[in-house]
Design an enzyme around this catalytic site. Structure first.
Site, PDB file in Angstrom:
ATOM      1  N   VAL A 379      32.293 -12.180  78.675  1.00 26.20           N
ATOM      2  CA  VAL A 379      33.084 -12.280  79.897  1.00 26.20           C
ATOM      3  C   VAL A 379      33.627 -10.922  80.317  1.00 26.20           C
ATOM      4  CG1 VAL A 379      35.153 -13.305  80.931  1.00 26.20           C
ATOM      5  CG2 VAL A 379      33.688 -14.688  79.436  1.00 26.20           C
ATOM      6  N   ASP A 380      34.041 -10.098  79.363  1.00 28.20           N
ATOM      7  CA  ASP A 380      34.652  -8.810  79.685  1.00 28.20           C
ATOM      8  C   ASP A 380      33.681  -7.937  80.480  1.00 28.20           C
ATOM      9  OD1 ASP A 380      36.836  -7.163  79.666  1.00 28.20           O
ATOM     10  OD2 ASP A 380      36.523  -6.391  77.655  1.00 28.20           O
ATOM     11  N   ASP A 381      32.475  -7.742  79.948  1.00 37.77           N
ATOM     12  CA  ASP A 381      31.461  -6.978  80.676  1.00 37.77           C
ATOM     13  C   ASP A 381      31.141  -7.632  82.009  1.00 37.77           C
ATOM     14  OD1 ASP A 381      29.913  -4.677  79.084  1.00 37.77           O
ATOM     15  OD2 ASP A 381      30.654  -6.146  77.651  1.00 37.77           O
TER      16      ASP A 381
END
Length: 636
Positions: A379-381
């Site tokens: 999710v972060d990327d």
């Protein structure tokens, strides 16, 4: 000099700084469109590469000498090797480096190894190292397999939707535990010649299930009793069940190997999968072995400092952050470099399934951190890439709209029940797993965090969502619950409270929260209160173990940029703190447009693994300067 002249000179200085850094990036972009910088961690990664090659019978003297040169370059004055720049030494890392140097043929009577040995003995010897260091030593017959906490391979047979299964482990733990459990079931031993053995680094004490740094709780003690029971089973396993489990673990691991040879895009699953296949009898020319070793080799860098292995590589992350920095710097979205970056990011969207589907039936659409990691998008990327693609969308590119739509839907679907987002999985929150004796690094689960949640809210805001959206409301409640009494937020993936506070502030303002709200003002005040006398901001990695050190440490370009951007998000562009922070960045920029940064500002596992992203020192200052210049010129 008039106020106008002062402002004009100030603007010119910032514009020149931005121009130099932008030019640096344009010149360093790969012809395919991506950016990639070194991802530096600690000596463990290279030490384990040396040990792996020795176990496989591939101990190349040239590689050993080059790796030894790197290890000596990293050794501290006290003889130890540290977790991060400024660390005073870590026992497990030092034991692995010492052992790797002996395997490489280095003289144990030399001054560097003598100093390392002295440090090890002062800190409690091999008996006090972490579990994975003990596993490496056991592979060479230097430690008793019976003294290592249990991780039965039979766990892989539990149904994926059972209350407890391997899918309750984090992505990184799961990808490592499955092949490790094969190795631990087989208990292989490589018999060493006497000159490479390490009896001299044992103090003779009783091995402990938990390192001295662990605060042993009642739950830990319960699990230590369970561990003893499991060990009894492992000494007399049901042979048919054990064989079935080993084959299931073998198949599971094979299924997750990428065509490029990677497993999960990170060093631990890659190393232990190769080891597992080796001990299962795979010949060196087996495709899985050939590809796996090639992937490991691709993680290595070599220069005058010696050969070193990276724990991971970060081209997707670097490219998205750099594209955003270039946009903030005023580079138009239709610039040829950004057009290539856009196309490259779209091409790297993951359109196949992965382990995340065990708890999420949404169609795929995320991105991973690395070149190849199709089973584990995060999710972060993905949130950062979506924000970048939304801004790069001013210049249409084939497949852009489809990528944005499927990417956002995947990210939204990854929200955990509590309202926050984690990195790789939904509802991966069985925190009690961090108490089992095997989990001495307390990294067995992938729980939702403030920084990733803030990142998602920032992307949602730029996609037109507002605070009234159901998912945004859940996320805001989650973030309210995590705010510290003094106004900051803890950072999971960056060091530490400065990172978390910046990430959350950007998300809150993007989704439509009022910057004047008391809880946002408290966060802004916290950032202001923690500025260093030199105008910068910095925070030591030690703040994870000692929260009273939050926001304290030597100034760094990346952490200064985070603090500035957090303040800018709250409308503080005219504050003296922001102006002094900008001055710090200008004053410390080098003539080629880059900055130096020795300190580690990235986090792998809090308290246990830190990262020095070589891109952070340049991309984040460029973002901060660009954002500040835009606000400054908008007022004139």
């Amino acid at each position: 000099m008039s106020f106008y002249d002062i402002q004009s000179t100030w603007i010119e200085q910032i514009e020149e700084a931005i121009r130099k850094t932008s030019q640096h990036y344009l010149e360093s972009q790969h012809e395919e469109g991506y950016w990639r910088s070194e991802l530096e961690s600690n000596a463990t990664i290279t030490s384990e590469y040396v040990m792996l090659l020795y176990l496989l019978g591939m101990d190349n003297p040239r590689v050993q000498k080059s790796a030894a040169r790197y290890l000596y370059n990293e050794q501290l004055e006290n003889g130890a090797w540290g977790l991060y720049y400024g660390d005073r030494g870590n026992l497990s890392i030092t034991v692995e480096a010492y052992f790797a140097l002996k395997l490489a043929g280095e003289d144990p009577a030399s001054e560097p190894l003598k100093k390392a040995r002295d440090f090890i003995l002062r800190e409690g010897g091999v008996e006090s190292v972490r579990v994975f260091t003990k596993i490496w030593l056991a592979l060479f017959g230097q430690y008793d397999w019976d003294a290592i906490p249990a991780m039965p391979v039979e766990l892989v047979l539990l149904p994926e939707h059972f209350y407890f299964s391997i899918y309750e482990f984090s992505m990184w733990a799961r990808g490592t535990v499955v092949p490790v459990s094969i190795v631990m079931a087989l208990r292989p031993v490589c018999h060493l010649p006497e000159d490479k053995a390490v009896p001299e680094i044992f103090v003779g004490g009783k091995p402990s299930l938990f390192p001295p740094t662990t605060k042993v709780t009642y739950t830990h003690r319960i699990f230590s009793l369970i561990d003893r029971t499991v060990k009894g089973f492992e000494k007399h396993p049901l042979r048919s069940l054990r064989e079935r489990a080993i084959r299931a673990a073998e198949a599971w691991t094979l299924e997750r190997q990428e065509e490029s040879g990677d497993w999960g895009g990170i060093q631990p699953p890659m190393v232990y999968s190769v080891l597992a296949f080796h001990y299962l009898g795979y010949p060196m020319d087996h495709p899985a072995m050939v590809k796996g070793l090639k992937a490991l080799e691709s993680f290595c860098l070599e220069d005058e400092s010696g050969l070193r292995m990276q724990s991971c590589i970060s081209p997707v992350w670097d490219t998205a952050l750099t594209a955003l920095a270039m946009l903030d710097a005023g580079v138009p979205a239709d610039h040829p470099g950004l057009r290539k970056a856009t196309a490259w990011l779209i091409k790297n969207q993951i359109k196949t399934g992965g382990d995340w589907q065990v708890k999420n039936c949404c169609p795929p659409g995320g991105w991973a951190f690395e070149f190849v990691n199709s089973h584990y998008p995060d999710v972060d990327d993905s949130a950062v890439i979506l924000y970048a693609l939304q801004r790069l969308g001013e210049c249409p590119c084939d497949g852009l709209e489809c990528a944005k739509e499927s990417g956002m839907q995947w990210c939204l679907s990854m929200q955990s029940t509590c309202g926050g987002w984690a990195a790789f999985d939904r509802d991966n929150i069985m925190m009690i797993l961090n108490r089992i004796p095997f989990a001495d690094q307390e990294a067995m689960v992938d729980y939702p965090t403030a920084d990733v949640t803030g990142r998602m809210l920032e992307a949602m805001g730029h996609f037109g969502y507002d605070a009234s959206h159901r998912r945004a409301r859940l996320a805001l409640r989650f973030l309210h619950g995590l705010q510290e009494p003094d106004g900051c937020w803890w950072g999971r993936w960056g060091v530490n409270y400065i990172y978390g506070t910046w990430s959350v502030l950007r998300g809150l303002v993007s989704i439509g929260e009022d910057p004047g709200a008391p809880y946002i003002r408290a966060a802004l005040k916290w950032l202001k209160d923690h500025q260093n006398p030199d105008g910068g901001w910095g925070e030591t990695c030690e703040s994870y173990a000692r929260p009273e050190l939050r926001g304290q440490g030597s100034s760094t370009p990346s952490q200064t940029a985070w603090a500035i951007m957090g303040l800018l998000a709250g409308g503080e562009q005219e504050s003296p703190q922001v102006q002094r922070g900008i001055q710090y960045l200008l004053r410390n920029q080098k003539t080629d447009g880059t900055w130096d940064e020795l300190y580690f500002t990235g986090t792998g596992f809090p308290n246990h693994f830190y990262i020095r992203y070589h891109n952070y020192r340049n991309c984040f200052p460029l973002m901060a300067l660009g954002q500040y210049l835009r606000k400054l010129t908008a007022k004139i």
